[in-house]
Motif scaffolding. Structure first.
Motif, PDB file in Angstrom:
ATOM      1  N   VAL A  25       0.861  -1.174   0.000  1.00  0.00           N
ATOM      2  CA  VAL A  25       0.000   0.000   0.000  1.00  0.00           C
ATOM      3  C   VAL A  25       0.900   1.226   0.000  1.00  0.00           C
ATOM      4  CG1 VAL A  25      -1.721   1.300   1.296  1.00  0.00           C
ATOM      5  CG2 VAL A  25      -1.852  -1.195   1.214  1.00  0.00           C
ATOM      6  N   ALA A  26       0.722   2.084  -0.995  1.00  0.00           N
ATOM      7  CA  ALA A  26       1.455   3.348  -1.067  1.00  0.00           C
ATOM      8  C   ALA A  26       0.519   4.456  -0.596  1.00  0.00           C
ATOM      9  CB  ALA A  26       1.919   3.616  -2.491  1.00  0.00           C
ATOM     10  N   ALA A  27       1.083   5.512  -0.048  1.00  0.00           N
ATOM     11  CA  ALA A  27       0.301   6.663   0.404  1.00  0.00           C
ATOM     12  C   ALA A  27       1.188   7.895   0.338  1.00  0.00           C
ATOM     13  CB  ALA A  27      -0.197   6.447   1.832  1.00  0.00           C
ATOM     14  N   ASN A  28       0.576   9.052   0.501  1.00  0.00           N
ATOM     15  CA  ASN A  28       1.322  10.302   0.557  1.00  0.00           C
ATOM     16  C   ASN A  28       1.124  10.934   1.918  1.00  0.00           C
ATOM     17  OD1 ASN A  28       0.388  10.082  -2.520  1.00  0.00           O
ATOM     18  ND2 ASN A  28       2.381  11.036  -2.368  1.00  0.00           N
ATOM     19  N   VAL A  29       2.161  11.632   2.380  1.00  0.00           N
ATOM     20  CA  VAL A  29       2.098  12.353   3.652  1.00  0.00           C
ATOM     21  C   VAL A  29       1.321  13.643   3.415  1.00  0.00           C
ATOM     22  CG1 VAL A  29       3.496  13.487   5.425  1.00  0.00           C
ATOM     23  CG2 VAL A  29       4.302  11.376   4.367  1.00  0.00           C
ATOM     24  N   VAL A  30       0.441  14.009   4.362  1.00  0.00           N
ATOM     25  CA  VAL A  30      -0.327  15.246   4.217  1.00  0.00           C
ATOM     26  C   VAL A  30       0.625  16.431   4.111  1.00  0.00           C
ATOM     27  CG1 VAL A  30      -2.409  14.408   5.384  1.00  0.00           C
ATOM     28  CG2 VAL A  30      -0.614  15.500   6.720  1.00  0.00           C
ATOM     29  N   ARG A  31       0.245  17.407   3.315  1.00  0.00           N
ATOM     30  CA  ARG A  31       1.097  18.590   3.146  1.00  0.00           C
ATOM     31  C   ARG A  31       1.185  19.389   4.455  1.00  0.00           C
ATOM     32  NH1 ARG A  31       3.527  18.487  -1.467  1.00  0.00           N
ATOM     33  NH2 ARG A  31       2.370  17.716  -3.243  1.00  0.00           N
ATOM     34  N   TRP A  32       0.060  19.523   5.158  1.00  0.00           N
ATOM     35  CA  TRP A  32       0.001  20.240   6.428  1.00  0.00           C
ATOM     36  C   TRP A  32      -0.762  19.397   7.418  1.00  0.00           C
ATOM     37  CZ3 TRP A  32       2.748  24.614   6.891  1.00  0.00           C
ATOM     38  CH2 TRP A  32       3.131  25.262   5.711  1.00  0.00           C
ATOM     39  N   ARG A  33      -0.295  19.385   8.661  1.00  0.00           N
ATOM     40  CA  ARG A  33      -1.009  18.658   9.713  1.00  0.00           C
ATOM     41  C   ARG A  33      -1.312  19.614  10.846  1.00  0.00           C
ATOM     42  NH1 ARG A  33       2.795  17.159  13.935  1.00  0.00           N
ATOM     43  NH2 ARG A  33       4.871  17.642  13.165  1.00  0.00           N
ATOM     44  N   ARG A  34      -2.397  19.307  11.543  1.00  0.00           N
ATOM     45  CA  ARG A  34      -2.792  20.116  12.683  1.00  0.00           C
ATOM     46  C   ARG A  34      -1.905  19.766  13.869  1.00  0.00           C
ATOM     47  NH1 ARG A  34      -9.113  19.493  12.923  1.00  0.00           N
ATOM     48  NH2 ARG A  34      -8.806  21.032  14.545  1.00  0.00           N
ATOM     49  N   ARG A  43       1.548  22.512  10.756  1.00  0.00           N
ATOM     50  CA  ARG A  43       2.957  22.202  10.515  1.00  0.00           C
ATOM     51  C   ARG A  43       3.061  21.405   9.226  1.00  0.00           C
ATOM     52  NH1 ARG A  43       6.167  21.165  16.077  1.00  0.00           N
ATOM     53  NH2 ARG A  43       5.811  23.237  16.908  1.00  0.00           N
ATOM     54  N   PRO A  44       4.140  21.589   8.472  1.00  0.00           N
ATOM     55  CA  PRO A  44       4.281  20.862   7.201  1.00  0.00           C
ATOM     56  C   PRO A  44       4.718  19.420   7.418  1.00  0.00           C
ATOM     57  CG  PRO A  44       6.176  22.281   7.547  1.00  0.00           C
ATOM     58  CD  PRO A  44       5.219  22.548   8.687  1.00  0.00           C
ATOM     59  N   GLY A  45       4.048  18.483   6.757  1.00  0.00           N
ATOM     60  CA  GLY A  45       4.433  17.077   6.823  1.00  0.00           C
ATOM     61  C   GLY A  45       4.439  16.541   8.232  1.00  0.00           C
ATOM     62  N   THR A  46       5.370  15.625   8.502  1.00  0.00           N
ATOM     63  CA  THR A  46       5.549  15.075   9.845  1.00  0.00           C
ATOM     64  C   THR A  46       6.993  15.295  10.257  1.00  0.00           C
ATOM     65  OG1 THR A  46       6.201  12.863   9.083  1.00  0.00           O
ATOM     66  CG2 THR A  46       3.837  13.258   9.367  1.00  0.00           C
ATOM     67  N   LYS A  47       7.327  14.855  11.437  1.00  0.00           N
ATOM     68  CA  LYS A  47       8.699  15.014  11.906  1.00  0.00           C
ATOM     69  C   LYS A  47       9.677  14.250  10.999  1.00  0.00           C
ATOM     70  CE  LYS A  47      11.501  14.562  16.058  1.00  0.00           C
ATOM     71  NZ  LYS A  47      11.519  14.159  17.464  1.00  0.00           N
ATOM     72  N   ALA A  48       9.260  13.078  10.526  1.00  0.00           N
ATOM     73  CA  ALA A  48      10.147  12.242   9.728  1.00  0.00           C
ATOM     74  C   ALA A  48      10.066  12.517   8.228  1.00  0.00           C
ATOM     75  CB  ALA A  48       9.839  10.767   9.981  1.00  0.00           C
ATOM     76  N   TYR A  49       8.868  12.874   7.734  1.00  0.00           N
ATOM     77  CA  TYR A  49       8.653  12.999   6.290  1.00  0.00           C
ATOM     78  C   TYR A  49       8.220  14.407   5.892  1.00  0.00           C
ATOM     79  CZ  TYR A  49       8.348   7.854   6.332  1.00  0.00           C
ATOM     80  OH  TYR A  49       8.593   6.514   6.483  1.00  0.00           O
ATOM     81  N   ARG A  88      -3.475   9.024  10.300  1.00  0.00           N
ATOM     82  CA  ARG A  88      -4.158  10.289  10.019  1.00  0.00           C
ATOM     83  C   ARG A  88      -3.253  11.258   9.264  1.00  0.00           C
ATOM     84  NH1 ARG A  88      -2.701  10.645  15.344  1.00  0.00           N
ATOM     85  NH2 ARG A  88      -1.517  12.495  15.927  1.00  0.00           N
ATOM     86  N   HIS A  89      -1.947  11.023   9.267  1.00  0.00           N
ATOM     87  CA  HIS A  89      -1.005  11.888   8.561  1.00  0.00           C
ATOM     88  C   HIS A  89      -0.755  11.432   7.127  1.00  0.00           C
ATOM     89  CE1 HIS A  89      -0.385  13.921  12.266  1.00  0.00           C
ATOM     90  NE2 HIS A  89       0.275  12.944  12.834  1.00  0.00           N
ATOM     91  N   LEU A  90      -1.500  10.427   6.667  1.00  0.00           N
ATOM     92  CA  LEU A  90      -1.337   9.899   5.310  1.00  0.00           C
ATOM     93  C   LEU A  90      -2.658  10.013   4.558  1.00  0.00           C
ATOM     94  CD1 LEU A  90       0.619   6.638   6.210  1.00  0.00           C
ATOM     95  CD2 LEU A  90       1.577   8.849   5.547  1.00  0.00           C
ATOM     96  N   HIS A  91      -2.579  10.069   3.238  1.00  0.00           N
ATOM     97  CA  HIS A  91      -3.780  10.118   2.404  1.00  0.00           C
ATOM     98  C   HIS A  91      -3.477   9.472   1.053  1.00  0.00           C
ATOM     99  CE1 HIS A  91      -2.491  13.269  -0.456  1.00  0.00           C
ATOM    100  NE2 HIS A  91      -1.778  13.707   0.569  1.00  0.00           N
ATOM    101  N   SER A  92      -4.498   9.325   0.242  1.00  0.00           N
ATOM    102  CA  SER A  92      -4.386   8.735  -1.105  1.00  0.00           C
ATOM    103  C   SER A  92      -3.784   7.336  -1.060  1.00  0.00           C
ATOM    104  CB  SER A  92      -3.569   9.637  -2.037  1.00  0.00           C
ATOM    105  OG  SER A  92      -4.167  10.896  -2.153  1.00  0.00           O
ATOM    106  N   PHE A  93      -4.303   6.501  -0.193  1.00  0.00           N
ATOM    107  CA  PHE A  93      -3.841   5.121  -0.091  1.00  0.00           C
ATOM    108  C   PHE A  93      -4.192   4.384  -1.376  1.00  0.00           C
ATOM    109  CE2 PHE A  93      -4.330   6.502   4.257  1.00  0.00           C
ATOM    110  CZ  PHE A  93      -3.269   5.908   4.925  1.00  0.00           C
ATOM    111  N   ARG A  94      -3.253   3.588  -1.885  1.00  0.00           N
ATOM    112  CA  ARG A  94      -3.465   2.817  -3.107  1.00  0.00           C
ATOM    113  C   ARG A  94      -2.533   1.633  -3.133  1.00  0.00           C
ATOM    114  NH1 ARG A  94      -0.611   7.301  -3.087  1.00  0.00           N
ATOM    115  NH2 ARG A  94       1.338   7.420  -4.212  1.00  0.00           N
TER     116      ARG A  94
END
Length: 157
Positions: A25-34, A43-49, A88-94
């Motif tokens: 399963v591939a996904a993208n990290v959200v551009r901004w997170r609360r 905040r942009p992305g996550t601490k790691a990505y 919750r920090h990922l989207h567009s799962f495929r």
């Protein structure tokens, strides 16, 4: 151990064996997170990505409702990493068939169970639904207006 060519004293290195491609399963990290009190800071992305980074989900934690997933991706500094991330920090799962040697080696090192395309597609659908719900309920505060968290998900009307 090296083989020698017939009539030559030069050793020949064996060809590296590439791992078999896997359906993941591939996904993208959200551009901004609360972030912060009530989730009003962004905040942009996550601490790691970085925001928008492509990651591969190699394991989930079903006992925790898939809130955390184990991912492989390129870190902010450019190196490949394996890290647990909130779904919750990922989207567009495929579902994707992965051929990248770096990803396959890391998946092999943590003994990822091979799955079929159908299993990967089913898991991607489940994670997409759950991640959307977790994004909505995590902070319990009204969503910032205008939304800057998931601009990549919003299509112009």
């Amino acid at each position: 151990m090296t083989a020698e060519r017939e009539g030559s004293a030069e050793p020949v290195a064996p060809e590296p064996v590439l791992p078999e491609p896997l359906w993941l399963v591939a996904a993208n990290v959200v551009r901004w997170r609360r972030y912060g009190d009530g989730g009003q800071e962004l905040r942009p992305g996550t601490k790691a990505y970085r925001g928008g980074a492509k990651v591969y989900v190699v394991d989930t934690h079903p006992g925790m409702g898939h809130e955390q997933v184990t991912t492989i991706g390129r870190a902010r500094i450019g190196r490949w990493i394996t890290v647990d991330t909130g779904s919750r920090h990922l989207h567009s799962f495929r579902a994707e068939q992965v051929h990248a040697p770096a990803v396959l080696r890391r998946a092999e090192a943590i003994a990822v169970r091979p799955q079929s395309r159908e299993e990967a597609e089913e898991l991607a659908g489940l994670l997409e639904r759950l991640a959307a719900r977790y994004r909505e309920t995590h902070h319990g505060a009204p969503h910032p207006t205008p939304c800057q968290c998931h601009t990549c998900l919003v299509t112009p009307a």
